[in-house]
Design an enzyme around this catalytic site. Structure first.
Site, mmCIF file in Angstrom:
data_model
loop_
_atom_site.group_PDB
_atom_site.id
_atom_site.type_symbol
_atom_site.label_atom_id
_atom_site.label_comp_id
_atom_site.label_asym_id
_atom_site.label_seq_id
_atom_site.Cartn_x
_atom_site.Cartn_y
_atom_site.Cartn_z
ATOM 1 N N HIS A 38 12.998 48.177 -50.822
ATOM 2 C CA HIS A 38 13.935 48.178 -49.700
ATOM 3 C C HIS A 38 14.978 47.081 -49.933
ATOM 4 O O HIS A 38 14.784 46.204 -50.774
ATOM 5 C CB HIS A 38 13.195 47.919 -48.380
ATOM 6 C CG HIS A 38 12.502 46.596 -48.360
ATOM 7 N ND1 HIS A 38 11.219 46.415 -48.853
ATOM 8 C CD2 HIS A 38 12.926 45.370 -47.947
ATOM 9 C CE1 HIS A 38 10.882 45.141 -48.731
ATOM 10 N NE2 HIS A 38 11.900 44.488 -48.195
ATOM 11 N N HIS A 129 19.953 42.843 -52.282
ATOM 12 C CA HIS A 129 19.216 43.153 -53.507
ATOM 13 C C HIS A 129 17.933 43.888 -53.143
ATOM 14 O O HIS A 129 17.497 43.889 -51.994
ATOM 15 C CB HIS A 129 18.888 41.877 -54.281
ATOM 16 C CG HIS A 129 17.926 40.987 -53.556
ATOM 17 N ND1 HIS A 129 18.328 40.140 -52.539
ATOM 18 C CD2 HIS A 129 16.580 40.841 -53.673
ATOM 19 C CE1 HIS A 129 17.272 39.503 -52.071
ATOM 20 N NE2 HIS A 129 16.188 39.904 -52.735
#
Length: 192
Positions: A38, A129
């Site tokens: 995620h 990220h």
């Protein structure tokens, strides 16, 4: 507890295929299972059970004011630095000129809304990220970065924020992330 953008199945499958072929480049890494991938928007370390609904409502309120954002998993990086890497990650890009600025604004909005209901989100600069792996000991990551930096996955339209409750793994087990709500960008909340 955390709020995140989850890559859709095509982006997820593309990255998984790319990573699987390169896992042995740095064999001592503890790889994050692909089903846990995620892009975090806000992390709240300790949220009492009686505040979970308040956080969900706060994330939904913050999400409703943001339009969907075109995103792509692209490029690689490490924290804290290539010569002492502990975390390896895949970067996030956008085809839209203002896409990353919109993603950062969404993250900031979710953090502020969560703070208003007492969730105490982690602060600091936002660096979008997707964490791929962690290392118990710092390592020289230049070779790893060369192997991973070429990845450019398919673009997708991020149109929802998922709110997760994190359950600690038993013993030395990995944490389990339970999705408890999906908050559509520009729309209302759907509880899971």
């Amino acid at each position: 507890m955390f709020a995140a953008i989850v890559p859709p199945p095509p982006a997820h499958a593309d990255l998984e295929s790319f990573v699987d072929a390169r896992r042995d480049v740095q064999s001592e890494l503890r790889w994050t299972p692909a089903h846990l991938w995620h892009v975090t928007l806000a992390f709240m370390a300790e949220v009492p059970q009686d505040r979970v609904d308040d956080v969900i409502d706060a994330v939904a309120s913050a999400s409703v004011g943001h339009a969907p954002i075109p995103l792509q998993l692209n490029g690689a990086g490490v924290f804290p630095s290539p010569d002492r890497a502990r975390v390896v990650w895949m970067g996030v890009r956008s085809d839209a000129a203002d896409g990353l600025a919109r993603l950062e604004a969404l993250a900031l909005g979710v953090r502020r809304a969560s703070a208003r209901v007492g969730a105490s989100p982690a602060g600091g600069d936002y660096r979008p990220h997707l964490t791929l792996a962690r290392s118990r000991h710092p390592f020289e990551a230049t070779h790893w970065l060369r192997a991973m930096d070429a990845h450019a996955g398919p673009s997708w339209l991020a149109d929802e924020v998922t709110v997760f409750v994190s359950h600690r793994g038993e013993g030395r087990g990995r944490p389990h992330y339970e999705p408890v709500a999906v908050c559509a960008l520009g729309a209302t909340v759907s509880r899971g």
